[in-house]
Design a protein around this motif. Structure first.
Motif, PDB file in Angstrom:
ATOM      1  N   ARG A 214       0.466  -1.051  -0.140  1.00 52.47           N
ATOM      2  CA  ARG A 214       0.164   0.150  -0.189  1.00 52.47           C
ATOM      3  C   ARG A 214       1.461   1.330   0.104  1.00 52.47           C
ATOM      4  O   ARG A 214       0.648   2.210  -0.308  1.00 52.47           O
ATOM      5  N   LEU A 215       2.250   0.905   0.184  1.00 58.56           N
ATOM      6  CA  LEU A 215       3.188   2.240   0.285  1.00 58.56           C
ATOM      7  C   LEU A 215       2.862   2.707  -0.887  1.00 58.56           C
ATOM      8  O   LEU A 215       2.852   1.919  -2.181  1.00 58.56           O
ATOM      9  N   ALA A 216       2.919   4.154  -1.411  1.00 57.15           N
ATOM     10  CA  ALA A 216       3.534   4.539  -2.748  1.00 57.15           C
ATOM     11  C   ALA A 216       3.704   6.527  -2.908  1.00 57.15           C
ATOM     12  O   ALA A 216       3.641   6.779  -1.522  1.00 57.15           O
ATOM     13  N   PHE A 217       3.853   6.580  -3.722  1.00 62.35           N
ATOM     14  CA  PHE A 217       3.772   8.538  -3.964  1.00 62.35           C
ATOM     15  C   PHE A 217       3.818   8.680  -5.123  1.00 62.35           C
ATOM     16  O   PHE A 217       2.986   7.763  -6.157  1.00 62.35           O
ATOM     17  N   VAL A 218       2.891  10.085  -5.291  1.00 65.67           N
ATOM     18  CA  VAL A 218       2.231  10.460  -7.117  1.00 65.67           C
ATOM     19  C   VAL A 218       3.076  11.674  -7.132  1.00 65.67           C
ATOM     20  O   VAL A 218       3.398  12.653  -5.871  1.00 65.67           O
ATOM     21  N   VAL A 219       3.238  11.326  -8.379  1.00 65.96           N
ATOM     22  CA  VAL A 219       3.743  12.660  -9.163  1.00 65.96           C
ATOM     23  C   VAL A 219       3.364  12.908 -10.091  1.00 65.96           C
ATOM     24  O   VAL A 219       2.805  12.526 -11.076  1.00 65.96           O
ATOM     25  N   ASN A 220       2.557  14.004 -10.006  1.00 69.87           N
ATOM     26  CA  ASN A 220       1.919  14.639 -10.674  1.00 69.87           C
ATOM     27  C   ASN A 220       0.091  13.918 -11.062  1.00 69.87           C
ATOM     28  O   ASN A 220       0.337  13.240 -13.076  1.00 69.87           O
TER      29      ASN A 220
END
Length: 139
Positions: free
Chosen positions: A53-59
């Protein structure tokens, strides 16, 4: 058709097929072990056994790096299990089975060319060499 039969029943191909099947079964066994025991241990220490579930968001694009972390931890555990339960014991077993052959040659101390153990002169550099002393039996 006979060439195809020969190809299928060659020893290497059959051994490879058996290795793939055993490897897949072993992998599922280790995966079950990781999910049943190692995952809960990681959850005790880190709070989560599954990092998917770990994630990061870019644009607006989501990068689920947790999936990679979970796969990496699983890979390291599988590799460790394979090494300690298969590779290491087989290496030690093979070392015991291989006879230690008595050396018949030794390096010349001057030119490092291989010479017979009992030689008193090197055949390459013609330097005199002393014969190695033979160990005496303890009384």
């Amino acid at each position: 058709m006979s060439g195809f039969k020969k190809f299928l029943f060659r020893g290497n191909l059959v051994e490879l097929a058996v290795a793939v099947v055993i490897g897949a079964a072993f992998s599922s066994l280790v995966t079950a072990f990781v999910n049943s025991f190692i995952g809960p241990l990681i959850a005790l220490v880190g709070g989560e056994p599954d990092f998917s579930r770990l994630a990061f968001v870019v644009n607006g694009t989501r990068f689920p790096y947790g999936v990679f972390l979970t796969a990496l931890i699983s890979f390291v555990i599988v590799a460790a299990v394979v090494y300690f339960l298969v590779v290491l014991p087989m290496t030690k077993l093979l070392e015991r089975l291989v006879k230690v052959e008595e050396a018949t040659e030794r390096p010349c101390p001057h030119c490092l060319t291989e010479i017979p153990i009992k030689a008193s002169r090197c055949r390459s550099c013609t330097m005199e060499v002393t014969a190695p002393s033979t160990p005496t039996a303890a009384l």
